[in-house]
Design a protein around this motif. Structure first.
Motif, PDB file in Angstrom:
ATOM      1  N   PRO A   1       0.649  -1.139  -0.188  1.00  0.00           N
ATOM      2  CA  PRO A   1      -0.066  -0.063   0.053  1.00  0.00           C
ATOM      3  C   PRO A   1       0.827   1.339   0.031  1.00  0.00           C
ATOM      4  CG  PRO A   1      -0.846  -1.428   1.729  1.00  0.00           C
ATOM      5  CD  PRO A   1       0.639  -2.110   1.065  1.00  0.00           C
ATOM      6  N   LEU A   2       0.338   2.417  -0.800  1.00  0.00           N
ATOM      7  CA  LEU A   2       0.969   3.388  -0.621  1.00  0.00           C
ATOM      8  C   LEU A   2       2.240   3.746  -1.229  1.00  0.00           C
ATOM      9  CD1 LEU A   2      -0.600   4.732   2.489  1.00  0.00           C
ATOM     10  CD2 LEU A   2      -1.642   4.918   0.524  1.00  0.00           C
ATOM     11  N   SER A   3       2.716   2.635  -1.993  1.00  0.00           N
ATOM     12  CA  SER A   3       4.228   2.419  -2.510  1.00  0.00           C
ATOM     13  C   SER A   3       4.056   3.357  -3.944  1.00  0.00           C
ATOM     14  CB  SER A   3       4.793   1.137  -2.727  1.00  0.00           C
ATOM     15  OG  SER A   3       5.809   0.962  -3.134  1.00  0.00           O
ATOM     16  N   LEU A   4       5.377   3.966  -4.151  1.00  0.00           N
ATOM     17  CA  LEU A   4       5.627   4.296  -5.526  1.00  0.00           C
ATOM     18  C   LEU A   4       6.433   3.596  -6.355  1.00  0.00           C
ATOM     19  CD1 LEU A   4       6.123   8.179  -4.668  1.00  0.00           C
ATOM     20  CD2 LEU A   4       4.005   6.706  -5.406  1.00  0.00           C
ATOM     21  N   ILE A   5       6.897   2.317  -5.799  1.00  0.00           N
ATOM     22  CA  ILE A   5       7.632   1.287  -6.575  1.00  0.00           C
ATOM     23  C   ILE A   5       6.958   0.693  -7.632  1.00  0.00           C
ATOM     24  CG2 ILE A   5       8.881  -1.092  -6.209  1.00  0.00           C
ATOM     25  CD1 ILE A   5       9.351  -0.251  -3.385  1.00  0.00           C
ATOM     26  N   GLU A   6       7.568   0.795  -8.747  1.00  0.00           N
ATOM     27  CA  GLU A   6       6.631   0.266 -10.006  1.00  0.00           C
ATOM     28  C   GLU A   6       6.965  -1.168 -10.201  1.00  0.00           C
ATOM     29  OE1 GLU A   6       8.398   2.503 -13.367  1.00  0.00           O
ATOM     30  OE2 GLU A   6       6.862   3.851 -13.296  1.00  0.00           O
ATOM     31  N   HIS A   7       5.881  -1.882 -10.546  1.00  0.00           N
ATOM     32  CA  HIS A   7       5.869  -3.114 -10.740  1.00  0.00           C
ATOM     33  C   HIS A   7       5.253  -3.699 -12.251  1.00  0.00           C
ATOM     34  CE1 HIS A   7       5.928  -4.199  -6.526  1.00  0.00           C
ATOM     35  NE2 HIS A   7       5.165  -3.121  -6.377  1.00  0.00           N
TER      36      HIS A   7
END
Length: 142
Positions: free
Chosen positions: A101-107
């Motif tokens: 949640p709330l992460s800016l890490i791209e998947h």
């Protein structure tokens, strides 16, 4: 209508009106079924599951892409821990990853796909669904 809608109609044997008009579908993977909201337009895909406090037990969101797309997802403003499956044009799950949640890490899909399915984190593992499994059907929910 997007070209992918035509592909999905053929691939999943949908016989009703255009896929873009559907709001929810039932997806069958192995022996498991779930209900997914559809995100097809750029606006729907940008919003995704943002700002929602929860997602139902066997619920998700299905993202539809043009053939050849290699999208990336992030969790900005998404409060629910999610897992995402990337699905290619042969209906095969090619990658599953967990997102915080709330992460800016791209998947990113890492390869061309036509669908992405977001569900509650751990849903794929709990239902013994893994890379290589196929989507068996997608049907409109009335």
């Amino acid at each position: 209508m997007k070209q992918i809608a035509k592909l999905l109609i053929l691939t999943f044997l949908l016989t009703n009106s255009s896929f873009a008009q559907l709001s929810k579908v039932q997806i069958e993977i192995g022996t498991k079924k779930l209900i997914a909201e559809i995100a097809e337009t750029d606006e729907e895909q940008s919003e995704g599951l943002m700002n929602r406090p929860a997602l139902g037990k066997d619920s998700g969101m299905l993202f539809i892409f043009e053939e050849g797309s290699s999208p990336c997802f992030w969790m900005k403003d998404t409060q629910i821990p999610l897992s995402i499956a990337f699905i290619n044009k042969t209906n095969t799950i090619v990658k599953i990853t967990n997102m915080q949640p709330l992460s800016l890490i791209e998947h990113c899909s890492g390869q061309p796909i036509v669908l992405a399915l977001e569900v509650n984190q751990g849903w794929f593992e709990q239902n013994n669904i893994k890379v290589g499994d196929k989507i068996l059907s997608i049907k409109r929910v009335n």
